[in-house]
Enzyme design. Structure first.
Site, short mmCIF file in Angstrom:
data_model
loop_
_atom_site.label_atom_id
_atom_site.label_comp_id
_atom_site.label_asym_id
_atom_site.label_seq_id
_atom_site.Cartn_x
_atom_site.Cartn_y
_atom_site.Cartn_z
N HIS A 100 43.80 38.85 30.25
CA HIS A 100 42.53 39.59 30.40
C HIS A 100 41.39 38.68 30.86
O HIS A 100 40.38 39.16 31.33
CB HIS A 100 42.18 40.35 29.11
CG HIS A 100 41.57 39.54 28.03
ND1 HIS A 100 42.26 39.14 26.91
CD2 HIS A 100 40.32 39.04 27.86
CE1 HIS A 100 41.46 38.46 26.11
NE2 HIS A 100 40.27 38.37 26.68
N ASP A 131 37.25 32.66 22.39
CA ASP A 131 38.47 31.96 21.95
C ASP A 131 39.71 32.48 22.66
O ASP A 131 40.78 31.87 22.55
CB ASP A 131 38.67 32.13 20.43
CG ASP A 131 37.67 31.32 19.62
OD1 ASP A 131 37.38 30.18 20.04
OD2 ASP A 131 37.17 31.82 18.60
N1 ARG Z 1 38.84 39.01 23.37
C1 ARG Z 1 38.14 37.93 22.83
C2 ARG Z 1 37.85 36.92 23.96
O1 ARG Z 1 37.89 37.34 25.12
C3 ARG Z 1 38.87 37.30 21.66
C4 ARG Z 1 38.57 38.05 20.44
C5 ARG Z 1 39.31 37.58 19.26
N2 ARG Z 1 38.75 38.34 18.18
C6 ARG Z 1 39.15 38.26 16.92
N3 ARG Z 1 38.52 38.96 16.02
N4 ARG Z 1 40.13 37.49 16.57
O2 ARG Z 1 37.48 35.81 23.75
#
Ligand code: ARG
Length: 620
Positions: A161, A301
């Protein structure tokens, strides 16, 4: 054309000084310092682009040599059939550069016990250096967007993504968490992005991508690859594993300045399903964290590692998850979701071991390629891929492959030009302040897909572009020394080695300059006002400096912002050519065709264009 558009956006330069007459000769006009400054800024960008493309060209051949050597080693060991340079390469699985450099999953001695068991990414505690030698950061046009994990010398595993809406590999770079000791890590260009073909941006199913680096990570540095699971089996629920990254310190909070880490237990598929609902697809997703909340990964992350320690056969970290999504960050009852790595073992092996000619050449490869005037009788890299697709005889296929290669190269040039334009716009903004229309254009060129802005069916955090963050400058990389293998018994190696030496020679003038010394100064442009062409340009003498070289050449310049913009690209090309010839003239005096001087003004001894005496330039 795009460069011209750029300059049209620039504010008009201050009025030019009044023209002077030169002893009865036509009138000449000297461009004012502000115009010279603007030209110099663009000249410096042109030098940087020239250095980048020289590196690409040299590195591409160096990589080809490495590949050929590995092929030859394998064929000498009888692990696969030998192939000559012209024959198609075997597509058999040969793990090209895994697991290199050095053994996988090992932390630097002394760092293991330092890791705090309850450190958090959300809320955060800093990871001691050396703890995550496989952690990398992915930048889109210099902006850090995602994490990633080094799984082999040239391969980074991350979340698919991260690239939704920005699949152009020319825009991405990778920075290692662990640079050479005491130094900032350099930014590595990306050669190829391979999102999993089944990635679904609405559900984040199959949220995994491999990124191939343009050059392998040096085994001499501190970066090391993590281990990949050897079987589809995973550690049991309850196992304490680790996450790391530069992501947000809390939901919607600022990103971390340094790497942060946390220990999170793996949770069973049932627990994950109950906590996260049908959005959780256990076939490709696992979840980890605390139902009590408080410790979790967060935005930024994504793509980073979820690793678990394994004691046998020696203590090492194995990658079981890649950070993918979550419902908020550290919310009670909402553990983080990670793409399962173990189930993709075969896909990963297949991708990393594919022979270069089994894949369509990347834009980086094509831009580094200098097409021969005539198609060769035998399709060579990077065009060999197209020849393999062609059903006809070899000599009929080679010209077709060559044409296809050229066509795709042209498309890549357009993409790269758009990229250059964006960089120039950024540079121009730094120079001249915010430009009208700049924001819209920049957004149009790098636009994350709607999938990243609209939550999918399950809540996934938006990725934030961070304006104002710039990438660290790429460190000066010496052209890689020619890797001498035993050319005897390795067909095709010798011509490649000759090609590398020739390329290193041709590009030596720019390759040996450290990037922070790349500055072009347009010192003087003197336009002959009596020489206006039908296109509104004037014949001019141009003096430009680069390091201790000063070159003088004749060109055409415009005196209005719009015409000056139009004349700029050609002036830049001429200047680059003049510097190259001047540098070459130093090593082989008879090679120089351009007028080259050191520290002298325009005019004097009848350099190009020959003609009238012009007034001597004022020296500072
Ligand atoms: N989709 C997020 C990103 O693009 C990562 C989110 C991880 N969230 C979590 N609650 N573990 O960085």
């Amino acid at each position: 054309m795009l460069l011209a558009m750029l300059l049209l956006l620039l504010p008009p330069p201050p009025p030019l000084p009044a023209p002077r007459s030169a002893h009865g000769h036509p009138l000449y006009l000297r461009l004012p310092p502000s115009a010279l400054q603007a030209l110099s800024a663009q000249g410096t960008k042109a030098l940087q682009a020239a250095q980048r493309s020289a590196r690409w060209a040299v590195n591409l051949v160096a990589m080809e040599i490495q590949h050929r050597l590995r092929t030859c080693q394998g064929c000498a060991n009888h692990t696969r059939p030998c192939a000559g340079p012209g024959r198609p390469r075997p597509q058999a699985p040969l793990l090209q550069d895994a697991p290199e450099p050095g053994p996988c999953g090992e932390r630097r001695p002394g760092t293991v016990n330092v890791t705090q068991a309850h450190g958090r990414i959300v809320g955060g505690s800093m990871a001691p250096s050396g703890t995550w030698p496989w952690l990398v950061r992915l930048q889109l046009s210099g902006q850090p967007l995602c994490g990633g994990v080094l799984v082999a010398a040239s391969w980074v595993l991350t979340a698919a993504h991260c690239f939704a809406g920005a699949p152009n590999e020319l825009l991405w770079t990778v920075t290692l968490a662990e640079g050479p000791r005491g130094k900032q890590s350099e930014e590595l260009p990306v050669n190829r992005i391979l999102p999993h073909p089944k990635f679904d941006p609405r559900t984040f199913h199959y949220d995994l991508a491999l990124v191939q680096l343009w050059t392998p990570v040096s085994p001499a540095g501190a970066a090391r690859p993590v281990c990949l699971p050897q079987a589809p089996r995973e550690p049991p629920a309850g196992t304490a594993c680790s996450i790391a990254g530069w992501g947000a310190l809390f939901e919607d909070g600022p990103e971390a300045e340094a790497v942060r880490e946390a220990r999170v237990p793996l949770l069973s598929s049932d627990t994950c399903r109950r906590a996260l609902g049908p959005g959780l697809r256990p076939s490709t997703m696992l979840c980890a964290g605390y139902l009590a909340g408080g410790i979790d990964s967060c935005q930024g992350d994504s793509g980073g590692p979820l690793t678990c320690s394994e004691p046998d056969p020696r203590p090492r970290e194995v990658l079981y998850g890649v950070t993918s999504w979550g419902d908020g960050c550290g919310e009670p009852g909402k553990p983080g979701v990670y793409t399962r790595v173990a189930v993709f073992k075969d896909w990963l092996q297949e991708q990393m071991s594919a022979a270069p000619s089994s894949r369509e050449p990347s834009c980086r490869e094509l831009l580094a390629w200098e097409p021969p005037e005539e198609p060769l009788a035998d399709a060579t890299p990077p065009c060999a891929f197209y020849a393999h697709l062609c059903p006809g005889p070899k000599d009929a296929c080679a010209p077709l492959a060559y044409q296809q290669c050229l066509q795709r190269r042209r498309r890549c040039e357009m993409r790269s030009l758009a990229h250059t334009l964006l960089e120039l716009l950024r540079g121009a903004q730094e120079l001249f302040g915010p430009l009208p229309g700049m924001r819209r254009l920049a957004r149009a060129l790098v636009r994350p897909a709607p999938s990243l802005r609209e939550p999918p069916r399950h809540p996934v955090r938006e990725q934030r572009l961070q304006p104002g963050r710039t990438a660290a400058g790429a460190g000066f990389q010496k052209p890689r020394p020619e890797r001498r293998g035993d050319a005897r018994g390795c067909p095709g190696l010798e011509p490649l080695q000759r090609k590398l030496a020739a390329l290193q020679d041709t590009h030596a003038w720019i390759l040996r300059v450290p990037p922070d010394h790349l500055a072009m100064g347009f010192q003087e442009v003197l336009a002959d006002l009596g020489s206006k062409t039908v296109t509104g340009l004037f014949r001019a003498w141009v003096r430009a400096g680069f390091r201790d070289q000063s070159v003088v050449f004749g060109g055409l310049v415009g005196l209005e912002p719009a015409t000056l913009a139009r004349s700029l690209p050609r002036l830049l090309v001429q200047a680059l050519q003049a510097f190259r010839l001047s540098a070459q003239a130093e090593t082989q005096p008879q090679g120089a065709q351009m007028a080259v001087r050191r520290g002298r003004g325009v005019g004097g001894q009848g350099h190009y264009p020959p003609g009238p005496q012009v007034p001597p330039a004022r020296q500072p």
